[in-house]
Design a protein around this motif. Structure first.
Motif, PDB file in Angstrom:
ATOM      1  N   GLN A  87       0.662  -1.275   0.225  1.00  0.00           N
ATOM      2  CA  GLN A  87       0.385  -0.220  -0.470  1.00  0.00           C
ATOM      3  C   GLN A  87       0.734   0.805   0.367  1.00  0.00           C
ATOM      4  O   GLN A  87       0.541   2.327  -0.446  1.00  0.00           O
ATOM      5  CB  GLN A  87      -1.067  -0.186   1.125  1.00  0.00           C
ATOM      6  N   ALA A  88       1.893   1.243   0.257  1.00  0.00           N
ATOM      7  CA  ALA A  88       3.011   2.204   0.680  1.00  0.00           C
ATOM      8  C   ALA A  88       3.460   2.951  -0.835  1.00  0.00           C
ATOM      9  O   ALA A  88       3.294   2.261  -1.737  1.00  0.00           O
ATOM     10  CB  ALA A  88       4.228   2.764   1.365  1.00  0.00           C
ATOM     11  N   LYS A  89       2.855   4.370  -0.916  1.00  0.00           N
ATOM     12  CA  LYS A  89       2.927   5.684  -2.381  1.00  0.00           C
ATOM     13  C   LYS A  89       4.773   5.533  -2.193  1.00  0.00           C
ATOM     14  O   LYS A  89       5.168   6.561  -1.306  1.00  0.00           O
ATOM     15  CB  LYS A  89       2.330   6.393  -2.198  1.00  0.00           C
ATOM     16  N   LEU A  90       5.573   5.451  -3.126  1.00  0.00           N
ATOM     17  CA  LEU A  90       6.715   6.402  -3.380  1.00  0.00           C
ATOM     18  C   LEU A  90       6.990   7.784  -4.342  1.00  0.00           C
ATOM     19  O   LEU A  90       5.458   8.084  -4.765  1.00  0.00           O
ATOM     20  CB  LEU A  90       7.609   5.440  -4.516  1.00  0.00           C
ATOM     21  N   ASP A  91       7.172   8.286  -2.548  1.00  0.00           N
ATOM     22  CA  ASP A  91       7.294  10.343  -3.295  1.00  0.00           C
ATOM     23  C   ASP A  91       8.594  10.291  -4.618  1.00  0.00           C
ATOM     24  O   ASP A  91       8.650  11.191  -5.697  1.00  0.00           O
ATOM     25  CB  ASP A  91       7.499  11.049  -2.221  1.00  0.00           C
ATOM     26  N   ALA A  92       9.500   9.110  -4.205  1.00  0.00           N
ATOM     27  CA  ALA A  92      10.775   9.235  -4.756  1.00  0.00           C
ATOM     28  C   ALA A  92      11.790   8.385  -5.158  1.00  0.00           C
ATOM     29  O   ALA A  92      11.515   7.463  -3.903  1.00  0.00           O
ATOM     30  CB  ALA A  92      11.859  10.296  -4.229  1.00  0.00           C
ATOM     31  N   VAL A  93      12.116   7.889  -5.722  1.00  0.00           N
ATOM     32  CA  VAL A  93      13.517   6.953  -5.955  1.00  0.00           C
ATOM     33  C   VAL A  93      14.308   7.546  -6.018  1.00  0.00           C
ATOM     34  O   VAL A  93      14.604   8.719  -7.438  1.00  0.00           O
ATOM     35  CB  VAL A  93      13.211   6.142  -7.483  1.00  0.00           C
ATOM     36  N   GLY A  94      16.000   7.433  -5.303  1.00  0.00           N
ATOM     37  CA  GLY A  94      16.782   7.839  -5.626  1.00  0.00           C
ATOM     38  C   GLY A  94      17.822   6.634  -6.570  1.00  0.00           C
ATOM     39  O   GLY A  94      18.017   5.949  -5.868  1.00  0.00           O
ATOM     40  N   HIS A  95      18.831   7.151  -7.105  1.00  0.00           N
ATOM     41  CA  HIS A  95      19.706   6.159  -7.422  1.00  0.00           C
ATOM     42  C   HIS A  95      21.102   6.867  -7.379  1.00  0.00           C
ATOM     43  O   HIS A  95      21.238   8.366  -7.802  1.00  0.00           O
ATOM     44  CB  HIS A  95      18.761   6.556  -9.690  1.00  0.00           C
ATOM     45  N   ARG A  96      21.573   5.845  -7.265  1.00  0.00           N
ATOM     46  CA  ARG A  96      23.219   5.876  -7.355  1.00  0.00           C
ATOM     47  C   ARG A  96      23.958   6.091  -8.384  1.00  0.00           C
ATOM     48  O   ARG A  96      23.653   5.275  -9.765  1.00  0.00           O
ATOM     49  CB  ARG A  96      23.844   4.485  -6.579  1.00  0.00           C
ATOM     50  N   VAL A  97      24.274   6.467  -8.997  1.00  0.00           N
ATOM     51  CA  VAL A  97      24.862   6.846 -10.713  1.00  0.00           C
ATOM     52  C   VAL A  97      26.480   7.346  -9.980  1.00  0.00           C
ATOM     53  O   VAL A  97      26.751   8.078  -9.809  1.00  0.00           O
ATOM     54  CB  VAL A  97      23.991   8.102 -11.138  1.00  0.00           C
ATOM     55  N   VAL A  98      26.765   6.146 -11.026  1.00  0.00           N
ATOM     56  CA  VAL A  98      28.400   6.754 -10.808  1.00  0.00           C
ATOM     57  C   VAL A  98      29.597   7.765 -11.542  1.00  0.00           C
ATOM     58  O   VAL A  98      30.234   8.671 -10.920  1.00  0.00           O
ATOM     59  CB  VAL A  98      29.326   5.199 -11.339  1.00  0.00           C
ATOM     60  N   HIS A  99      28.573   8.092 -12.486  1.00  0.00           N
ATOM     61  CA  HIS A  99      29.808   8.779 -13.735  1.00  0.00           C
ATOM     62  C   HIS A  99      29.046  10.197 -12.999  1.00  0.00           C
ATOM     63  O   HIS A  99      27.920   9.920 -14.724  1.00  0.00           O
ATOM     64  CB  HIS A  99      30.240   8.199 -14.406  1.00  0.00           C
ATOM     65  N   GLY A 100      28.568  11.415 -13.003  1.00  0.00           N
ATOM     66  CA  GLY A 100      28.240  12.395 -12.882  1.00  0.00           C
ATOM     67  C   GLY A 100      29.165  13.247 -14.505  1.00  0.00           C
ATOM     68  O   GLY A 100      28.476  14.288 -14.723  1.00  0.00           O
ATOM     69  N   GLY A 101      30.164  13.169 -14.636  1.00  0.00           N
ATOM     70  CA  GLY A 101      31.645  13.558 -15.509  1.00  0.00           C
ATOM     71  C   GLY A 101      31.956  14.533 -15.400  1.00  0.00           C
ATOM     72  O   GLY A 101      31.393  15.564 -14.299  1.00  0.00           O
ATOM     73  N   PRO A 102      31.858  16.338 -16.127  1.00  0.00           N
ATOM     74  CA  PRO A 102      31.595  16.883 -15.389  1.00  0.00           C
ATOM     75  C   PRO A 102      31.327  17.862 -15.391  1.00  0.00           C
ATOM     76  O   PRO A 102      30.804  19.923 -15.015  1.00  0.00           O
ATOM     77  CB  PRO A 102      33.152  17.474 -17.141  1.00  0.00           C
ATOM     78  N   ASP A 103      29.824  17.188 -15.792  1.00  0.00           N
ATOM     79  CA  ASP A 103      28.752  18.379 -15.691  1.00  0.00           C
ATOM     80  C   ASP A 103      28.000  18.171 -14.249  1.00  0.00           C
ATOM     81  O   ASP A 103      27.330  19.267 -13.506  1.00  0.00           O
ATOM     82  CB  ASP A 103      27.945  17.870 -16.457  1.00  0.00           C
ATOM     83  N   TYR A 104      27.875  17.134 -13.886  1.00  0.00           N
ATOM     84  CA  TYR A 104      26.627  17.429 -12.683  1.00  0.00           C
ATOM     85  C   TYR A 104      27.600  16.972 -11.440  1.00  0.00           C
ATOM     86  O   TYR A 104      28.340  16.087 -10.923  1.00  0.00           O
ATOM     87  CB  TYR A 104      26.203  16.376 -12.702  1.00  0.00           C
ATOM     88  N   ASP A 105      27.678  18.035  -9.864  1.00  0.00           N
ATOM     89  CA  ASP A 105      28.301  18.038  -8.652  1.00  0.00           C
ATOM     90  C   ASP A 105      26.975  17.907  -7.560  1.00  0.00           C
ATOM     91  O   ASP A 105      27.946  18.212  -7.006  1.00  0.00           O
ATOM     92  CB  ASP A 105      29.577  19.059  -8.210  1.00  0.00           C
ATOM     93  N   GLU A 106      25.985  17.616  -7.959  1.00  0.00           N
ATOM     94  CA  GLU A 106      24.963  17.292  -7.083  1.00  0.00           C
ATOM     95  C   GLU A 106      24.271  17.047  -7.039  1.00  0.00           C
ATOM     96  O   GLU A 106      23.651  16.829  -9.039  1.00  0.00           O
ATOM     97  CB  GLU A 106      25.128  18.738  -6.443  1.00  0.00           C
ATOM     98  N   PRO A 107      23.213  16.304  -6.298  1.00  0.00           N
ATOM     99  CA  PRO A 107      21.681  15.372  -7.011  1.00  0.00           C
ATOM    100  C   PRO A 107      21.290  16.150  -8.018  1.00  0.00           C
ATOM    101  O   PRO A 107      21.509  17.180  -8.086  1.00  0.00           O
ATOM    102  CB  PRO A 107      21.331  14.791  -6.032  1.00  0.00           C
ATOM    103  N   VAL A 108      20.973  15.623  -9.178  1.00  0.00           N
ATOM    104  CA  VAL A 108      19.552  16.399 -10.018  1.00  0.00           C
ATOM    105  C   VAL A 108      18.736  15.183 -10.117  1.00  0.00           C
ATOM    106  O   VAL A 108      18.681  13.953 -10.360  1.00  0.00           O
ATOM    107  CB  VAL A 108      20.730  16.296 -11.092  1.00  0.00           C
ATOM    108  N   GLU A 109      17.456  16.195 -10.518  1.00  0.00           N
ATOM    109  CA  GLU A 109      16.526  14.780 -11.330  1.00  0.00           C
ATOM    110  C   GLU A 109      16.616  14.425 -12.222  1.00  0.00           C
ATOM    111  O   GLU A 109      17.088  15.293 -13.396  1.00  0.00           O
ATOM    112  CB  GLU A 109      15.390  16.654 -10.952  1.00  0.00           C
TER     113      GLU A 109
END
Length: 402
Positions: A87-109
């Motif tokens: 019955q639980a409703k999920l509001d968010a799913v968080g994924h570990r992503v290994v490589h953010g390249g030079p673009d991403y230095d913080e969590p992103v939608e």
């Protein structure tokens, strides 16, 4: 009540967590945490999960070849969680992503644009990135109403000094993104935050963290921030790992290419999937198997693993200008008293003295009372780091909508 699912795909494992959010400040409450280990063709994968109070919900081995890949593992994990919390409703799913390249230095939608960009980094982390993104695509279909976010292993290392961030090749490559990214950042972030909570005086000092598992690396922290890491442009560099080679003379690649006539794809397969502990032992990538094997090849694989850890430890101490704390984490670091003993043996010259009894008992502090360097075991928790990021993102969205 808000809930968050975390997914953390390793090279041979899938960790998952089901969290309840208790507001915008308190830590997410882990209702169920679990993992599926030994994923791969020919293996007997194993699923284990428990409630917050430690009660084991499932501890089961699958039949051989029943979990040949990460997609199947994700389906098994979601099936189990739905049985437990229908019955639980999920509001968010968080994924570990290994490589953010030079673009991403913080969590992103995770939007389609972000997904397309992250797919371009798959050649930099072929054991992980495809699985991370496959899990994200599957979760988008399974939970279309939930916010999906990516948390990056590379983000923690983004403020390295330039000398620890570059290679001595023409500068144009640095501008193209060929640089030392470092990995296991979610684990190092957790260790840094935990040290700040339990021992602020140690957190402010010079710390070397050894994240030892099927994937292995080490990181030097100054005041809780990453200064240097053993991993570089890809997840191949530094320590030998379960199936990855670790540090390698680039001339070996030229030899494979020019003298062996191997294709780039064959070289990639050799270095990512057939090397490391598996390649050296000819037996297994699992340290538990190697410690129990008793063969000369298994012993040599363990000896090389330890030798590289000790060598990298010396380099990180030099980069930091000293050491006050050593932390072991990861599957091997947290559970193998033998590896910790071998790493610390004869390290009195930098102030490390291991207490053998404490080490065998897997106590939090395993150094002697007289050791100048404090040696600790801190079980890492990448899932709670992801859950915290999901909590914060949901809070920002709610604030913006208000």
């Amino acid at each position: 009540m808000s809930h968050v699912l975390t997914l953390n795909a390793g090279s041979s494992s899938l960790k998952f967590g089901f969290f309840r959010l208790n507001g915008t400040v308190e830590d997410p409450d882990p209702r169920i945490v679990g993992s599926i280990e030994r994923i791969g063709a020919g293996e007997r994968a194993h699923i284990k999960a428990k409630r917050q109070d430690g009660f084991v919900l499932i501890d089961q081995e699958f039949g051989r070849n029943h979990v040949p890949d990460h997609d199947t593992a994700l389906a098994r994990a979601v099936e189990f969680l739905k049985e437990q919390r229908p019955q639980a409703k999920l509001d968010a799913v968080g994924h570990r992503v290994v490589h953010g390249g030079p673009d991403y230095d913080e969590p992103v939608e995770l939007t389609q644009t972000v997904m397309d960009r992250l797919a371009q980094f798959e050649p930099l982390a072929p054991l992980h990135q495809p699985h991370n993104l496959a899990g994200a695509r599957a979760a988008l279909k399974l939970f279309p109403e939930a916010v999906q976010l990516a948390c990056f292993d590379t983000a923690f290392h983004r403020n390295h000094p330039w000398v620890n961030d570059t290679f001595a090749i023409p500068r144009k490559y640095y501008d193209q993104g060929v640089r030392r990214y470092g990995f296991h950042g979610l684990s190092y972030q957790y260790i840094s935050e935990t040290l700040h909570q339990i021992a602020p005086h140690l957190h402010m000092g010079r710390t070397v963290v050894a994240h030892l598992g099927n994937g292995a690396s080490m990181c030097g922290l100054m005041g809780g921030r990453s200064v240097a890491s053993t991993m570089g442009f890809s997840a191949l560099d530094g320590l030998p790992m379960g199936t990855r080679c670790g540090q390698l003379d680039p001339g070996v690649l030229l030899y494979m290419l020019m003298n062996e006539g191997m294709t780039p794809a064959e070289i990639e397969d050799e270095l990512y999937r057939k090397s490391g502990l598996l390649g050296l032992s000819g037996l297994s990538n699992d340290m538990r198997t190697l410690e129990a094997a008793g063969t000369e090849e298994a012993r040599q694989a363990i000896d090389y693993f330890v030798f590289r850890i000790r060598r990298e430890l010396g380099g990180l101490v030099a980069a930091l200008g000293g050491i006050s704390t050593m932390v072991f984490c990861g599957g091997i670091g947290e559970n193998s008293a033998l590896i910790r003993e071998k790493v610390c043996a004869g390290m009195g010259w930098i102030g490390m003295e291991l207490d053998e009894t404490r080490n065998m008992r897997n106590e939090r502090i395993i150094s002697t009372d007289f050791s100048r360097v404090r040696i600790l075991i801190i079980p890492t928790d990448e899932e709670i780091v992801i859950a915290r990021a999901a909590r914060d993102m949901l809070a920002r969205r709610a604030e913006a909508a208000a």
